[in-house]
Structures are given as structure tokens and as C-alpha cells.
Design a protein around this motif. Structure first.
Motif, PDB file in Angstrom:
ATOM      1  N   LEU A   1       0.678  -1.293   0.014  1.00 13.63           N
ATOM      2  CA  LEU A   1       0.030  -0.041  -0.102  1.00 13.63           C
ATOM      3  C   LEU A   1       0.792   1.227  -0.221  1.00 13.63           C
ATOM      4  O   LEU A   1       2.109   1.397   0.678  1.00 13.63           O
ATOM      5  N   GLY A   2       0.541   2.295  -0.749  1.00 16.22           N
ATOM      6  CA  GLY A   2       1.176   3.767  -0.853  1.00 16.22           C
ATOM      7  C   GLY A   2       0.347   4.842  -1.201  1.00 16.22           C
ATOM      8  O   GLY A   2      -0.615   4.604  -1.591  1.00 16.22           O
ATOM      9  N   ARG A   3       0.996   5.869  -1.383  1.00 12.29           N
ATOM     10  CA  ARG A   3       0.120   7.005  -1.628  1.00 12.29           C
ATOM     11  C   ARG A   3       0.939   7.821  -2.659  1.00 12.29           C
ATOM     12  O   ARG A   3       2.277   7.943  -2.486  1.00 12.29           O
ATOM     13  N   VAL A   4       0.449   8.380  -3.674  1.00 10.78           N
ATOM     14  CA  VAL A   4       1.097   9.204  -4.865  1.00 10.78           C
ATOM     15  C   VAL A   4       1.480  10.543  -4.387  1.00 10.78           C
ATOM     16  O   VAL A   4       0.777  11.030  -3.798  1.00 10.78           O
ATOM     17  N   VAL A   5       2.875  10.870  -4.144  1.00 10.10           N
ATOM     18  CA  VAL A   5       3.277  12.113  -3.889  1.00 10.10           C
ATOM     19  C   VAL A   5       3.879  13.107  -4.977  1.00 10.10           C
ATOM     20  O   VAL A   5       4.024  14.067  -4.801  1.00 10.10           O
ATOM     21  N   GLY A   6       3.813  12.418  -6.152  1.00 10.98           N
ATOM     22  CA  GLY A   6       4.346  13.079  -7.453  1.00 10.98           C
ATOM     23  C   GLY A   6       3.728  12.477  -8.676  1.00 10.98           C
ATOM     24  O   GLY A   6       3.701  11.265  -8.941  1.00 10.98           O
ATOM     25  N   VAL A   7       3.400  13.318  -9.702  1.00 10.14           N
ATOM     26  CA  VAL A   7       3.155  12.971 -10.909  1.00 10.14           C
ATOM     27  C   VAL A   7       3.723  13.434 -12.144  1.00 10.14           C
ATOM     28  O   VAL A   7       3.878  14.831 -12.014  1.00 10.14           O
ATOM     29  N   GLU A   8       4.300  12.622 -13.054  1.00 13.77           N
ATOM     30  CA  GLU A   8       4.618  13.150 -14.258  1.00 13.77           C
ATOM     31  C   GLU A   8       3.772  12.564 -15.305  1.00 13.77           C
ATOM     32  O   GLU A   8       3.745  11.512 -15.707  1.00 13.77           O
ATOM     33  N   GLU A   9       3.062  13.407 -15.932  1.00 10.63           N
ATOM     34  CA  GLU A   9       1.997  13.252 -16.983  1.00 10.63           C
ATOM     35  C   GLU A   9       2.202  12.343 -17.707  1.00 10.63           C
ATOM     36  O   GLU A   9       3.080  12.645 -18.709  1.00 10.63           O
TER      37      GLU A   9
END
Length: 75
Positions: free
Chosen positions: A42-50
Motif C-alpha cells: 500500500l502507498g500514496r502518490v506524492v508526485g505525478v509526471e503526466e
């Protein structure tokens, strides 16, 4: 014949073969989405590179996972 040329061929309506299926669109992720990974859990998204990668915090490791996200599932 190269694969790039074969990819550009159009499907003829009179062909006895089925038309090639389009590739599914990669899943999109937003900041703070909760995800699970086959190896890291389980984890959480902390950054997005589209369209390129997502950065996910799994607790101890923070990993950059590149597209396509085969082992990543949005919850």
C-alpha cells in the motif's frame, strides 16, 4: 518489413481477419491517490509526471514507477 511500417497499415473492410485492437489507455493518477503495488504493498502518490511516471510513497521507500504501470493499482 519493420514494425513501424506494420503499425501504420489500415484495416481493409473486406478482410476476413479482425481489425487490430487499440492499446488501452494508461491509467491516470493524481496527487494523494491511494495505490497498491504487487511487491511494495500500500502507498500514496506524492508526485505525478503526466504520462511518464508517478512517485509513490510506500512508507520506507519512495519509488518512481514509470508508465505503463503494470503492477500498480489505484484503490
Amino acid at each position: 518489413m519493420t514494425s513501424s511500417r506494420a503499425a501504420r497499415r489500415r484495416h481493409l473492410p473486406t478482410s476476413p481477419f479482425n481489425p487490430p485492437q487499440a492499446a488501452p489507455a494508461p491509467e491516470t493518477y493524481a496527487l494523494h491517490d491511494q495505490v497498491t503495488h504487487e511487491k511494495y504493498g500500500l502507498g500514496r502518490v506524492v508526485g505525478v509526471e503526466e504520462g511518464v511516471a508517478v512517485i509513490v510513497d510506500f512508507g520506507l521507500p519512495t519509488l518512481r514507477i514509470v508508465a505503463p504501470y503494470h503492477k500498480l493499482v489505484k484503490l
